[in-house]
Design an enzyme around this catalytic site. Structure first.
Site, PDB file in Angstrom:
ATOM      1  N   LYS A  40      36.832  34.536  52.493  1.00 42.72           N
ATOM      2  CA  LYS A  40      35.607  34.182  51.207  1.00 42.72           C
ATOM      3  C   LYS A  40      34.919  33.843  50.315  1.00 42.72           C
ATOM      4  CE  LYS A  40      36.905  37.582  47.495  1.00 42.72           C
ATOM      5  NZ  LYS A  40      36.524  36.764  46.683  1.00 42.72           N
ATOM      6  N   THR A  41      35.792  32.838  49.856  1.00 44.23           N
ATOM      7  CA  THR A  41      35.244  32.392  48.621  1.00 44.23           C
ATOM      8  C   THR A  41      35.267  31.152  49.383  1.00 44.23           C
ATOM      9  OG1 THR A  41      37.117  33.322  46.932  1.00 44.23           O
ATOM     10  CG2 THR A  41      36.889  30.883  46.798  1.00 44.23           C
ATOM     11  N   ASP A 234      30.157  37.159  44.775  1.00 45.23           N
ATOM     12  CA  ASP A 234      31.178  37.681  44.806  1.00 45.23           C
ATOM     13  C   ASP A 234      31.585  38.879  44.675  1.00 45.23           C
ATOM     14  OD1 ASP A 234      33.639  36.546  46.449  1.00 45.23           O
ATOM     15  OD2 ASP A 234      34.224  35.582  44.535  1.00 45.23           O
ATOM     16  N   GLU A 235      33.077  39.773  45.768  1.00 44.11           N
ATOM     17  CA  GLU A 235      33.608  40.452  44.916  1.00 44.11           C
ATOM     18  C   GLU A 235      32.308  41.564  45.185  1.00 44.11           C
ATOM     19  OE1 GLU A 235      36.686  41.245  45.933  1.00 44.11           O
ATOM     20  OE2 GLU A 235      37.984  39.525  45.239  1.00 44.11           O
ATOM     21  N   GLN A 265      38.658  46.579  50.348  1.00 48.68           N
ATOM     22  CA  GLN A 265      39.595  45.759  48.957  1.00 48.68           C
ATOM     23  C   GLN A 265      38.956  46.787  47.430  1.00 48.68           C
ATOM     24  OE1 GLN A 265      41.431  42.186  49.680  1.00 48.68           O
ATOM     25  NE2 GLN A 265      40.259  42.082  50.988  1.00 48.68           N
ATOM     26  N   ARG A 571      48.422  41.475  50.742  1.00 41.61           N
ATOM     27  CA  ARG A 571      49.426  40.228  49.454  1.00 41.61           C
ATOM     28  C   ARG A 571      50.540  39.800  50.378  1.00 41.61           C
ATOM     29  NH1 ARG A 571      44.517  40.086  48.408  1.00 41.61           N
ATOM     30  NH2 ARG A 571      44.691  41.338  49.229  1.00 41.61           N
TER      31      ARG A 571
END
Length: 613
Positions: A40-41, A234-235, A265, A571
Site C-alpha cells: 500500500k505504501t 494513508d491508513e 487491520q 506479520r
C-alpha cells in the site's frame, strides 16, 4: 519546475495491474483497499509521483499519515525519486530548494494551519503544544481547585473524556453530549480556558480546532481548498471523527481524495478510530473508484489462507481474497503449554536452536503478545537463554515504574540499609505511606512471603487507586503488578525472589540488546502493525488474553480482537507459531485444520521435538 516534474517518465515495471490502476487513476475519489503485505505504501507513493508527473503543482498535494515514521518513509521515497529526477534532467538545482508536497501526520498539518490561524482561538503564532503530561498537570490543578473527589473525577479519566469530546466533535450544548454530566462539562470549559490562558493547544486541538476553524470561517476553508487540490490519506481505516471531517472539508470542493487502508487491520478503537468511515467511503463519495490490492508479497500461502479464514468470521468488513505467488511454506504450528513460564521457556529454546542453525538476519524474529504484562515471562526466558532481545516501543518489564516502586519496597524490607530503595519510596509514595513503610516493612519482610509482602505494599499505599488517579493506562500498569504477584507466588522466601529478580537485571540492561545484530524483537500486537518478521511467535493465544476478557461484552470488541489476531498472523513471512496455555483462544478454532500442525505436551528437555517442528 512544473515542466521538470512532467518530464519524468514513471516506471511501472514493479507495479501489479491493480496497483498500476490505482496509481494512474485520473482524478476524483479513490479508495484503495490494500490487504496485508499488498504494497500500500508503494502504491500511495507512486500515485503521488504520478500526480507530479501529470502536472500537479507540488504545493497542491498533501499526503497524510498517522505516524512520523510512516511520514518519514514516504517522504524519503518521494525525495529520492525527485532527487534522481533532478539529476536526470542535469539541472544544477539544489534539491532542498525544490517545492515539494506536504507529507506528514494529521497533527503536523493541523499545527501548520493553526500557526497561521491561531488568532481565531485567542492564540499567538508562538503557541505551545501541550503533550499528555502537560495536559494532565493542568487537569489535576483544575480538579484540585474545584475540591472534587479525585476517585470519582480522576485526572486521567477526565483527560480521556476531554480527548473523546474533541476527537468525536461532541457538542456539549447539544444532543451529542449525552453521558457528560454538568461537572464534566464545567471541568472541560475550565480546561479549555486554561489552555487559552497558557497560549497553548493540546494534541487533540491540532485536529479538532482546525475542523472548527473550517466549519466556522468559510473564507479560511476556501483559501485552503484553493491551495490544496489533491488529498492523499494513508491508513484511512484508523481515522477518528475529527480526522474524517478534516480531510472531507479539505477535499469537498474538488473531490480529489485518495485513501488507502485495510478495514481488517483496524485495531485502534481505544484511540477513538472508527473504521466505519472506511467502510462508508463510497457512500460518502458516490462516484468513488474502488481498487482492491489483494496480492500479498510478504507471507507464505498457508499463513495468508489461515489468517484470511480467521478474519472472514467478522461481520463488518470489505470482503477481499488475499492471495500470493509465494510457496505454501510450512504449516502453522499451534503449540499447547502448561503455563506462561513453560510457554516462554519453550519459545526461547526453539528460538535458540533456530538462531544457532540458520542464517536468520538481524531483527528476523518477532515475539508478539496482547498485553505488556506478558513480556515478564518471555524476557526472563530469553535472558536465561542468553538471547539478546529488544523491546519495541516500550520498557522492559523490570524497568517499568510500577514494578520498580514495588521492588524498592521489597528490597528495603529485606535490607533496611538500602538507601537507594528508601529514597525511591520517599519520592514515589506520599509522606504518610513512606513513614509507615520506613517503620513496618523490615518487620513485615521477616515473616511475609514475597506475595504477602507485595500485597501489603499495594494495600497499605492504595497503589492501585494511586495508579487509577494518575495514569491513563492504569489498567495496564495494574496488570504488570498482578504479573509480578503471580511470579512471586512461586517463591516462599523473599530473599530468593529478590535474588532471582536481581540476576535478571544486568543482562536486561545490556547495551548490546540494542545493537544491530539483535534478531529477537518483543512487542504488543498493536505495535507490530506495519512490521514483518521471518519468524513470528504469538504467545498467550488464550481466551482472556486474545481475545482479551474486557472485550467479552461486545460483538464489536470481539471483532476488533479478531482483527488483532489477523494482524499478528500476517506479520510472519515464513513461519508462524501460535502458543497457548489454559483455555485456547476461540480464534485458533477458526483456522482451517489443513493449515495447522498441532503440537502439545512437549518436554522442555526433549531437544528432538524442537528440531522436528
Amino acid at each position: 519546475m512544473r515542466l521538470l516534474y512532467s518530464c519524468f517518465v514513471m516506471d511501472f515495471k514493479n507495479l501489479n495491474p491493480q496497483q498500476k490502476e490505482a496509481v494512474e487513476y485520473a482524478g476524483g475519489p479513490l479508495l484503495i483497499v490494500a490487504g496485508a503485505g499488498a504494497g500500500k505504501t508503494k502504491t500511495l507513493t507512486s500515485r503521488l509521483l504520478n500526480l507530479l508527473k501529470n502536472g500537479a503543482e507540488p504545493q497542491s498535494i498533501i499526503a497524510i499519515t498517522f505516524t512520523n515514521k510512516a511520514a518519514d518513509e514516504m517522504r524519503s521515497r518521494v525525495n529520492l525519486l525527485i532527487s534522481e529526477l533532478v539529476n536526470w534532467e542535469n539541472r544544477k538545482i539544489q534539491s532542498t530548494n525544490q517545492p515539494t508536497p506536504f507529507i506528514g501526520t494529521f497533527h503536523s498539518l493541523g499545527a501548520k494551519i493553526l500557526r497561521k490561524s491561531g488568532k481565531f482561538f485567542g492564540r499567538t503564532i508562538g503557541f505551545t503544544i501541550f503533550d499528555s503530561d502537560d495536559s494532565l498537570r493542568v487537569i489535576k490543578g483544575i480538579i484540585k481547585n474545584f475540591n472534587l473527589d479525585s476517585k470519582k473525577y480522576s485526572a486521567p479519566q477526565m483527560q480521556r473524556k476531554f480527548s473523546a469530546i474533541k476527537s468525536e466533535l461532541v457538542d456539549l450544548s447539544g444532543d451529542s453530549a449525552d453521558g457528560y454530566d454538568t461537572t464534566i462539562r464545567t471541568l472541560f470549559d475550565e480546561y479549555e480556558l486554561a489552555l487559552k490562558n497558557n497560549n497553548a493547544f493540546d494534541f487533540d486541538d491540532l485536529i479538532e480546532k482546525v475542523v472548527r476553524l473550517f466549519q466556522e470561517h468559510e473564507e479560511v476553508l476556501k483559501t485552503y481548498q484553493k491551495e490544496i487540490k489533491h488529498v492523499l490519506v494513508d491508513e484511512y481505516q484508523d481515522i477518528n471523527t475529527a480526522q474524517y471531517h478534516f480531510v472531507r472539508l479539505l477535499a469537498q470542493s474538488h473531490n480529489n481524495i485518495s485513501v488507502v487502508g485495510d478495514d481488517q487491520q483496524s485495531i485502534y478503537k481505544f484511540r477513538f478510530s472508527d473504521f466505519r468511515n472506511f467502510l462508508n467511503f463510497d457512500r460518502d463519495w458516490p462516484d468513488a473508484k474502488v481498487v482492491l490490492l489483494e496480492q500479498n508479497y510478504r507471507s507464505t500461502g498457508n499463513i495468508i489462507k489461515a489468517a484470511s479464514a480467521v478474519v472472514a468470521n467478522n461481520k463488518y468488513q470489505r470482503p477481499k481474497t488475499l492471495w500470493t505467488e509465494n510457496s505454501d511454506g510450512e504449516l502453522i504450528k499451534v503449540i499447547e503449554h502448561e503455563n506462561s513460564d513453560l510457554e516462554a521457556s519453550y519459545v526461547a529454546t526453539l528460538i535458540n536452536s533456530k538462531l544457532n542453525f540458520s542464517n536468520n538476519k538481524p531483527g528476523s524474529v518477532g515475539i508478539l503478545y496482547r498485553t505488556n504484562s506478558q513480556s515478564r515471562a518471555i524476557e526472563q526466558a530469553l535472558i536465561e537463554s542468553e538471547i539478546k532481545y529488544r523491546i519495541f516501543g516500550g520498557l522492559r518489564f523490570y524497568e517499568r515504574k510500577e514494578i520498580k516502586d514495588i521492588v524498592a519496597g521489597l528490597r528495603y524490607g529485606l535490607n533496611p540499609k538500602d538507601s537507594v530503595s528508601l529514597e525511591r519510596l520517599e519520592k514515589n509514595f506520599n509522606k504518610k505511606t513512606y513513614l509507615e513503610f520506613k517503620g513496618s516493612l523490615p518487620q513485615k519482610a521477616e515473616k511475609f512471603s514475597p506475595l504477602e509482602a507485595i500485597g501489603y505494599i499495594v494495600k497499605t499505599s492504595d497503589y492501585f487507586g494511586y495508579l487509577e488517579r494518575n495514569y491513563l493506562n492504569f489498567k495496564e500498569r495494574r496488570e504488570n503488578i498482578e504479573e509480578l504477584m503471580d511470579f512471586a507466588a512461586r517463591f516462599k522466601n523473599l530473599g530468593d525472589f529478590l535474588e532471582r529478580v536481581s540476576l535478571l537485571g544486568p543482562l536486561d540492561k545490556n547495551d548490546l540488546a540494542q545493537a544491530a545484530e539483535v534478531r529477537v524483537n518483543l512487542m504488543t500486537v498493536h505495535l507490530a502493525k506495519g512490521l514483518e518478521f521471518d519468524e513470528v511467535f504469538v504467545i498467550g493465544c488464550n481466551e482472556g488474553l486474545l481475545p482479551h476478557q474486557m472485550s467479552y461484552s461486545s460483538d464489536d470488541e470481539i471483532e476488533e480482537e479478531r482483527r488483532l489476531m489477523y494482524v499478528a498472523m500476517t506479520r510472519a513471512r515464513n513461519n508462524l507459531y501460535l502458543n497457548f496455555y489454559n483455555l485456547p483462544s476461540r480464534f485458533l478454532y477458526e483456522i482451517p485444520p489443513q493449515f495447522v500442525e498441532f503440537v502439545g505436551g512437549q518436554s522442555l528437555d526433549d531437544e528432538e521435538r524442537y528440531i522436528e517442528i
